[in-house]
Design a protein around this motif. Sequence first.
Motif, short mmCIF file in Angstrom:
data_model
loop_
_atom_site.label_atom_id
_atom_site.label_comp_id
_atom_site.label_asym_id
_atom_site.label_seq_id
_atom_site.Cartn_x
_atom_site.Cartn_y
_atom_site.Cartn_z
N ASP A 158 -4.62 -8.65 28.27
CA ASP A 158 -3.81 -9.85 28.48
C ASP A 158 -2.84 -9.60 29.63
O ASP A 158 -1.62 -9.54 29.46
CB ASP A 158 -3.05 -10.22 27.21
CG ASP A 158 -2.32 -11.54 27.35
OD1 ASP A 158 -2.68 -12.32 28.25
OD2 ASP A 158 -1.39 -11.79 26.55
N ALA A 159 -3.41 -9.42 30.83
CA ALA A 159 -2.62 -9.17 32.04
C ALA A 159 -3.44 -9.71 33.21
O ALA A 159 -4.68 -9.68 33.18
CB ALA A 159 -2.34 -7.68 32.21
N PRO A 160 -2.78 -10.22 34.24
CA PRO A 160 -3.52 -10.82 35.35
C PRO A 160 -4.31 -9.78 36.13
O PRO A 160 -3.83 -8.68 36.40
CB PRO A 160 -2.41 -11.44 36.22
CG PRO A 160 -1.17 -10.70 35.86
CD PRO A 160 -1.31 -10.34 34.42
N GLY A 161 -5.54 -10.14 36.47
CA GLY A 161 -6.40 -9.26 37.25
C GLY A 161 -7.31 -10.06 38.16
O GLY A 161 -7.57 -11.24 37.91
N GLU A 162 -7.80 -9.41 39.21
CA GLU A 162 -8.70 -10.05 40.17
C GLU A 162 -9.92 -9.16 40.39
O GLU A 162 -9.80 -7.95 40.53
CB GLU A 162 -8.00 -10.26 41.52
CG GLU A 162 -6.84 -11.22 41.49
CD GLU A 162 -6.16 -11.34 42.84
OE1 GLU A 162 -6.51 -10.55 43.76
OE2 GLU A 162 -5.27 -12.20 42.99
N GLY A 163 -11.11 -9.80 40.40
CA GLY A 163 -12.34 -9.08 40.70
C GLY A 163 -12.92 -8.32 39.54
O GLY A 163 -13.80 -7.47 39.74
N GLY A 164 -12.50 -8.64 38.32
CA GLY A 164 -12.98 -7.89 37.17
C GLY A 164 -14.46 -8.05 36.90
O GLY A 164 -15.15 -7.08 36.59
N GLU A 165 -14.97 -9.27 37.01
CA GLU A 165 -16.39 -9.51 36.71
C GLU A 165 -17.28 -8.77 37.70
O GLU A 165 -18.30 -8.18 37.32
CB GLU A 165 -16.67 -11.01 36.74
CG GLU A 165 -15.97 -11.81 35.65
CD GLU A 165 -16.47 -11.46 34.26
OE1 GLU A 165 -17.54 -10.82 34.14
OE2 GLU A 165 -15.79 -11.83 33.27
N THR A 166 -16.93 -8.80 38.97
CA THR A 166 -17.71 -8.09 39.98
C THR A 166 -17.68 -6.59 39.73
O THR A 166 -18.69 -5.88 39.86
CB THR A 166 -17.17 -8.40 41.38
OG1 THR A 166 -17.21 -9.81 41.59
CG2 THR A 166 -17.99 -7.70 42.45
N PHE A 167 -16.51 -6.08 39.37
CA PHE A 167 -16.37 -4.66 39.06
C PHE A 167 -17.25 -4.27 37.89
O PHE A 167 -17.99 -3.27 37.94
CB PHE A 167 -14.90 -4.35 38.75
CG PHE A 167 -14.64 -2.97 38.24
CD1 PHE A 167 -14.67 -1.88 39.09
CD2 PHE A 167 -14.35 -2.75 36.89
CE1 PHE A 167 -14.41 -0.59 38.62
CE2 PHE A 167 -14.09 -1.46 36.42
CZ PHE A 167 -14.13 -0.39 37.28
N LEU A 168 -17.23 -5.05 36.82
CA LEU A 168 -18.02 -4.72 35.63
C LEU A 168 -19.51 -4.83 35.90
O LEU A 168 -20.31 -4.06 35.33
CB LEU A 168 -17.61 -5.64 34.49
CG LEU A 168 -16.19 -5.40 33.96
CD1 LEU A 168 -15.77 -6.52 33.02
CD2 LEU A 168 -16.10 -4.05 33.26
N ALA A 169 -19.90 -5.75 36.77
CA ALA A 169 -21.32 -5.86 37.09
C ALA A 169 -21.85 -4.58 37.73
O ALA A 169 -23.01 -4.20 37.53
CB ALA A 169 -21.54 -7.06 38.02
N ALA A 170 -21.00 -3.91 38.50
CA ALA A 170 -21.41 -2.67 39.15
C ALA A 170 -21.51 -1.51 38.17
O ALA A 170 -22.04 -0.45 38.53
CB ALA A 170 -20.44 -2.33 40.27
N LEU A 171 -20.99 -1.67 36.96
CA LEU A 171 -21.01 -0.60 35.97
C LEU A 171 -22.21 -0.66 35.05
O LEU A 171 -22.46 0.28 34.28
CB LEU A 171 -19.74 -0.64 35.11
CG LEU A 171 -18.39 -0.62 35.83
CD1 LEU A 171 -17.26 -0.66 34.80
CD2 LEU A 171 -18.26 0.61 36.70
N ARG A 172 -22.95 -1.76 35.07
CA ARG A 172 -23.99 -1.97 34.06
C ARG A 172 -25.10 -0.94 34.11
O ARG A 172 -25.74 -0.66 33.10
CB ARG A 172 -24.58 -3.37 34.23
CG ARG A 172 -23.57 -4.47 33.89
CD ARG A 172 -24.22 -5.83 33.83
NE ARG A 172 -23.21 -6.86 33.56
CZ ARG A 172 -22.95 -7.87 34.36
NH1 ARG A 172 -23.64 -8.00 35.50
NH2 ARG A 172 -22.02 -8.75 34.05
N SER A 173 -25.34 -0.37 35.30
CA SER A 173 -26.45 0.59 35.42
C SER A 173 -26.05 2.00 35.00
O SER A 173 -26.88 2.91 35.05
CB SER A 173 -26.97 0.61 36.86
OG SER A 173 -25.95 1.05 37.74
#
Length: 621
Positions: A235-250
């Motif tokens: 519960d804190a403001p963030g930017e680019g989280g979805e793109t970051f997590l997509a790079a972790l899936r592999s």
Amino acid sequence: MTSSVLSACAFDCPDSCGLVATVEGGRLLGLRGREDHPYTRGFLCPKGSRWVRDLAAPDRLTVPLWRDGAGFRPLSWEEALDRLVRGVESALAHSGHLGVLWATGSGNLLLGNGILDRFPEALGGCTRVRGSLCGGEGGAALKESYALRAHLPPETVLASRRILLWGRNVAVTNPHFVPLLVEARRRGALVGSLDVRTTPTGRFAHRTWTVRPGSDGALARYLARRAFEARGFPDAPGEGGETFLAALRSLGEPEARGATGMGGEDLEDLARFVLDEGPLSLWAGWAVQRSLQGGETLRCLDALVFLLGSQGVPGGGLGFSADDEAAFPADLGRLPGTRPRWIPRPAPGPALLEADPPVEAALFLRANPLSQAQDAGALGRFLETCPFSACFDWRLSVTARACRLVLPVSPFPEQPGDFVLSYWHDLLQRTNPLVPSPVPSERELLLRLGARLGLADPFTEAFGEMERRILATPGLEPLGEGIWRFPHPREHQGPFRFPHLTEAVPAPEGPPGLPWRLVTPHRFGSVNGNDLAQARLRTGRLAAWVGPAALVSRGWKEGDEVVLSARGARLEALLALDPVLPEGVVVVESGVEGLNALIPPALTDRGNNRLSDAWVQVERG
């Protein structure tokens, strides 16, 4: 009659100890820590206390030296200055101001060193060095996480529930941090240590994990993925989280185990430690960011702490390094209209060999690049052909031995009053000369050189202005005589910015013919690759640590002679055993003459060092 002098240690060390000197008749009789120092609290490490010996040591330089075919011979100061002036004037006449190299380092961290950069500025700019041999890559990367990043004071651990020392061997590099960790443990915090080898810090921690060198990025990605899967976005403001997590899936558990060499149980134990009750404070070491993707790795660790909800809360955060130049008015080190040529400090040799116009006079101040820089062999070849070179130092370092002229200058305990700001805690301190110096300071010697070159005094007024502006810093809090709390930012500003990751973390494999990963950790008692012992040619063999698998598979044993080789350079050593090192890893402590000739000159995209990206061959001697 004895008297006491208050000062501070200006070594390139995070702890910046407060000093109390006992002086009689211009001699230093004793040195102890300041009891009223809020961080070091009266404890002085061996690096600081040895000044009682070193200021009077027979290896200390007290007369100028000139190297010719027969070796070094002493010069009078008048003759030494004449040779210095002729060398600089000749370079200026043949190649202009770019023909003069002004190479500085971190032999001490006095803020006034920045004002001495007005000397090459007065000549037109000169050829200069920039880029970091230390923590510059990580520091620059972490600034990208927030619009304004807060300083994380070491006292944060007192409110932490979990403390993770990631590649940070604090028992050697941050000894004054250890009492805070002891108190944090007493209050119930758990301490974990993650490293590539056996360390004294690991023996102090509740939990210890060993990873393969070069796998920090993969492990940071994996743990960040686990943190999101367990908790989602905080519960804190963030930017680019979805793109970051997509790079972790592999990058799942099999990939993390393959990269790090960790067993499944160890990897899960580390994940549980990180994911358990917070807040977590994570303290990253310098070696973590001394690689091609080192800045990205620290950003991933920063994201991990954010995903755990431990950013910006008491007892939480990622600690790495503070800006030790934040108090210095940067404009005082510059003059208008100059056009310097910049070459990389971490690997100056190749650039100097190719420089056009060529450098014909090389000046080294507070710098020992033949011991510290990557591809040190290239720098050695440059110095063999450079028409003139001079090293300003207080002892005969490796670099000084390769120069034509060696000019003795006072070390920081004898230099005029100045300031030092820690890159670890938040204390600004005044330094004072403990005893009179038998030789000039850098400032005094440069003033003499400048006068002979027809330059106006570029220093005196600027030093006075520096002091006035530093002491007028808004929010500067006096804590004692010559000690202030510096107003670093206390809170992050703006949303957290997730890093943009590259597609994949490169596998930790070496180039053909160089199968061993070389790890060069800090050596206890040394200071950024410098030691008074470099005044003498090294005798005896070094230790090269390897793991048990390396010994068994080759029929080697402890004490065997081996040769490390790469890039045409060789280093002899004796085998030693570290039971946690994996196959294909060799450890030699830094600050050893000839070691950095094995390390290639590759840099990060920001122009900083890649000392952790080194590979060698190891063979029986």
